[in-house]
Design an enzyme around this catalytic site. Structure first.
Site, short mmCIF file in Angstrom:
data_model
loop_
_atom_site.label_atom_id
_atom_site.label_comp_id
_atom_site.label_asym_id
_atom_site.label_seq_id
_atom_site.Cartn_x
_atom_site.Cartn_y
_atom_site.Cartn_z
N SER A 1 -17.34 57.38 69.12
CA SER A 1 -17.31 57.96 67.78
C SER A 1 -18.42 58.99 67.72
CB SER A 1 -17.57 56.85 66.75
OG SER A 1 -17.88 57.38 65.48
N TYR B 1 -22.16 49.29 64.10
CA TYR B 1 -21.17 50.21 64.66
C TYR B 1 -21.85 51.30 65.48
CZ TYR B 1 -16.94 53.22 64.43
OH TYR B 1 -15.83 54.00 64.72
N1 LIG Z 1 -10.78 56.47 61.97
C1 LIG Z 1 -11.94 57.06 62.18
O1 LIG Z 1 -12.48 57.77 61.32
C2 LIG Z 1 -12.62 56.92 63.51
C3 LIG Z 1 -13.63 57.84 63.85
C4 LIG Z 1 -14.26 57.73 65.09
C5 LIG Z 1 -13.90 56.72 65.96
N2 LIG Z 1 -12.93 55.83 65.61
C6 LIG Z 1 -12.58 54.81 66.59
O2 LIG Z 1 -11.25 55.02 66.99
C7 LIG Z 1 -10.67 53.79 67.42
C8 LIG Z 1 -9.32 53.59 66.75
O3 LIG Z 1 -9.51 53.44 65.34
P1 LIG Z 1 -8.42 53.91 64.27
O4 LIG Z 1 -9.01 55.02 63.52
O5 LIG Z 1 -7.11 54.11 64.92
O6 LIG Z 1 -8.41 52.61 63.30
P2 LIG Z 1 -7.26 51.53 63.00
O7 LIG Z 1 -7.94 50.49 62.19
O8 LIG Z 1 -6.06 52.21 62.42
O9 LIG Z 1 -6.84 50.99 64.42
C9 LIG Z 1 -7.64 50.09 65.16
C10 LIG Z 1 -6.71 49.14 65.91
O10 LIG Z 1 -7.50 48.26 66.71
C11 LIG Z 1 -7.03 46.93 66.53
N3 LIG Z 1 -8.14 46.02 66.78
C12 LIG Z 1 -9.28 45.92 66.06
N4 LIG Z 1 -10.07 44.96 66.55
C13 LIG Z 1 -9.41 44.42 67.60
C14 LIG Z 1 -9.73 43.39 68.50
N5 LIG Z 1 -10.87 42.69 68.42
N6 LIG Z 1 -8.84 43.10 69.49
C15 LIG Z 1 -7.68 43.80 69.59
N7 LIG Z 1 -7.32 44.77 68.73
C16 LIG Z 1 -8.18 45.09 67.75
C17 LIG Z 1 -6.55 46.90 65.11
O11 LIG Z 1 -5.67 45.82 64.87
C18 LIG Z 1 -5.91 48.26 64.95
O12 LIG Z 1 -4.55 48.27 65.34
C19 LIG Z 1 -11.70 52.72 67.10
O13 LIG Z 1 -12.46 52.42 68.26
C20 LIG Z 1 -12.59 53.39 66.07
O14 LIG Z 1 -13.89 52.82 66.06
C21 LIG Z 1 -12.29 55.91 64.40
#
Ligand SMILES: NC(=O)c1ccc[n+]([C@@H]2O[C@H](COP(=O)([O-])OP(=O)(O)OC[C@H]3O[C@@H](n4cnc5c(N)ncnc54)[C@H](O)[C@@H]3O)[C@@H](O)[C@H]2O)c1
Length: 273
Positions: free
Chosen positions: A150, A163
């Site tokens: 991130s 985080y």
């Molecule tokens: N959305 C944002 O603004 C953002 C920004 C930077 C980084 N990220 C990172 O991107 C990645 C994807 O996030 P996203 O935005 O698609 O969010 P999201 O919540 O839509 O998707 C995350 C997915 O991970 C799964 N998950 C969570 N914990 C888990 C676990 N312990 N075991 C197995 N599955 C698990 C959830 O069920 C979900 O399907 C993450 O690592 C997040 O930290 C997100």
């Protein structure tokens, strides 16, 4: 990606689904892993089995095979079993996108042990356990791993000590894995997205953090667009999942064959100072 197999965690929705479907469209078969269930301290709804079923539908619509499993990336034994089983069924493993992640919000002094453990357990230990389960299979033929961090893995924001620590930890893990695995022709990189239009940011808990001046429960997407845009240099509040996918697809492709150990921000300038 023709003839290759890609493992994607957190594949039920959001960015993980986007990565899985794109890699399938480029020819890869997919091992898709997601918890598909709530984690107690996460203050927004997580993915469901129906979400994972939709990812399966979209990968199959691209005419590729998919092995989908409900597993928690924090569970090392479960990850080994799921990855071993997926490789047994699909024949090989070439690409890993360690994408599963969660967050919650509190100032450091108010973070409970459970909040810390759930976020660090998923965003750092879960990434390690995903990589560890995959390495023996990747060693057969080389490959590429992308660990999803991130902007919080490069900079810091308040209310997210757990985080931010976990996402910085992913950088160290990426570098060590890149060095250890280079002799096996396995490349390891991290990607650092700014805010992305997924369920992780579009929820009541996040909205309340960004607009503490408004009444809880009545905050709209439009209300938070300004504060989100303030995090970025480019005039956009958040990206689409596909914007991260473009970077992932390049990093795992042969076009990036000599790219390893790097941190790639996809961040609308958020980390540019
Ligand atoms: N959305 C944002 O603004 C953002 C920004 C930077 C980084 N990220 C990172 O991107 C990645 C994807 O996030 P996203 O935005 O698609 O969010 P999201 O919540 O839509 O998707 C995350 C997915 O991970 C799964 N998950 C969570 N914990 C888990 C676990 N312990 N075991 C197995 N599955 C698990 C959830 O069920 C979900 O399907 C993450 O690592 C997040 O930290 C997100």
């Amino acid at each position: 990606m023709e003839g290759k197999v890609a493992l994607v965690t957190g594949a039920a929705r959001g960015q993980g689904r986007s990565h899985a479907v794109r890699l399938a469209e480029e020819g890869a078969d997919v091992i898709a892993v997601d918890r598909c269930g709530q984690i107690g301290t996460v203050p927004y709804p997580m993915a469901t089995p129906d979400d994972l079923a939709e990812t399966v539908r979209q990968v199959e619509a691209a005419d590729r095979r998919i092995v989908a499993a409900q597993a928690d990336v924090r569970d090392g034994a479960a990850m080994k079993q799921v990855v071993d089983d997926g490789v047994a069924r699909l024949g090989r493993l070439d690409v890993v996108v360690a994408n599963a992640g969660v967050t919650s919000y509190a100032r450091a002094e108010d973070l409970s042990d459970e909040m810390w453990d759930d976020v660090v357990g998923t965003c750092l230990s879960g990434v390690f356990r995903t990589a560890r389960a995959a390495i023996p299979h990747l060693k057969a033929d080389g490959g590429a791993m992308v660990l999803i961090s991130s902007t919080e893995g490069l900079t810091a924001n308040q209310h997210m000590a757990h985080y931010t620590a976990a996402k910085h930890g992913v950088v160290g893990l990426t570098k060590v894995l890149a060095l250890e695995l280079a002799p096996h022709r396995i490349r390891v990189t991290s990607v650092h997205p700014t805010s992305v239009d997924t369920g992780m940011i579009h929820n009541e808990a996040t909205y309340e953090l960004f607009r503490p001046d408004l009444a809880p429960g009545e905050i709209s997407r439009d209300d938070v667009a300004g504060p989100f845009q303030g995090l970025n240099a480019l005039p956009v509040p958040w990206m689409d999942p596909v914007d991260t996918t473009e970077a992932v697809a390049w990093l795992v492709s042969d076009a990036a064959r000599y790219v390893t150990g790097i941190q790639l921000p996809v961040d609308a300038g958020a980390t540019t100072t």
